[in-house]
Design a protein around this motif. Structure first.
Motif, PDB file in Angstrom:
ATOM      1  N   GLY A  43     -22.350  -7.839  45.746  1.00  0.00           N
ATOM      2  CA  GLY A  43     -21.293  -7.535  44.922  1.00  0.00           C
ATOM      3  C   GLY A  43     -21.139  -6.562  44.679  1.00  0.00           C
ATOM      4  N   PRO A  44     -19.562  -5.666  43.719  1.00  0.00           N
ATOM      5  CA  PRO A  44     -19.200  -4.872  43.827  1.00  0.00           C
ATOM      6  C   PRO A  44     -20.374  -3.911  42.795  1.00  0.00           C
ATOM      7  CG  PRO A  44     -17.978  -5.869  41.661  1.00  0.00           C
ATOM      8  CD  PRO A  44     -18.953  -6.572  42.753  1.00  0.00           C
ATOM      9  N   ASP A  45     -21.721  -4.395  42.315  1.00  0.00           N
ATOM     10  CA  ASP A  45     -22.392  -3.747  42.187  1.00  0.00           C
ATOM     11  C   ASP A  45     -23.595  -2.921  43.624  1.00  0.00           C
ATOM     12  OD1 ASP A  45     -23.770  -7.033  42.723  1.00  0.00           O
ATOM     13  OD2 ASP A  45     -24.956  -6.480  41.699  1.00  0.00           O
ATOM     14  N   PRO A  47     -22.458  -1.303  46.291  1.00  0.00           N
ATOM     15  CA  PRO A  47     -21.552  -0.310  47.682  1.00  0.00           C
ATOM     16  C   PRO A  47     -22.325  -0.388  48.483  1.00  0.00           C
ATOM     17  CG  PRO A  47     -22.351   0.436  45.794  1.00  0.00           C
ATOM     18  CD  PRO A  47     -22.747  -0.146  45.150  1.00  0.00           C
ATOM     19  N   ASP A  50     -24.294  -5.256  52.865  1.00  0.00           N
ATOM     20  CA  ASP A  50     -23.679  -6.225  54.171  1.00  0.00           C
ATOM     21  C   ASP A  50     -24.306  -7.506  53.466  1.00  0.00           C
ATOM     22  OD1 ASP A  50     -22.099  -4.428  55.143  1.00  0.00           O
ATOM     23  OD2 ASP A  50     -23.560  -4.445  57.337  1.00  0.00           O
TER      24      ASP A  50
END
Length: 141
Positions: A43-45, A47, A50
């Motif tokens: 998730g966005p946590d 960055p 992959d």
């Protein structure tokens, strides 16, 4: 005492990263069966990440008692970590992975696109088939 135990190393309480261990036998001589070896997507946590792989240190330590690996189907969250983790599960490359014909085809295609992918021996099973891996009797439903 002979027991059947379930140890989820991924996929419980989340979507993705399915990796289940079933153990059978007395604690000091328990044999293990891996069912699925998947990834999850970050998730966005996370960055820049992959894929997220399951933490398999427990079964790596128990590798001598690993009876086999079964992949239920060819979704990334069920087979997507297999190429990355197989050599840790079977350093000699001898342990077959039991898959459906479609799953085996997907794994082969995936391996062709990944430089240095391990050669994984595959045993094919079909829906409705029964087969045995160590002390485990499996019926593909």
């Amino acid at each position: 005492m002979t027991e059947l135990v379930f140890v989820p190393l991924g996929g419980v309480g989340e979507i993705g990263m399915n990796f289940a261990l079933y153990g059978y036998g007395p604690k000091e001589r328990r044999q293990w069966l891996i069912v699925d070896c998947g990834v999850t997507f970050p998730g966005p946590d996370l960055p820049g990440v992959d894929l997220v792989l399951p933490d398999i240190r427990f079964i790596e330590a128990e590798r001598k008692n690993l009876a086999g690996i079964v992949i239920t189907h060819a979704h990334e969250d069920h087979y997507g970590a297999l190429l990355a983790l197989y050599e840790k599960l079977s350093p000699d490359g001898a342990m077959p992975v039991h898959m459906t014909p479609f799953g085996a085809g997907m794994l082969e295609a995936k391996a062709q696109g990944e430089h240095g992918a391990p050669k994984i021996p595959v045993e094919i099973y079909d829906g409705g088939q029964r087969f045995t891996i160590g002390p485990f009797e499996i019926e593909a439903i």
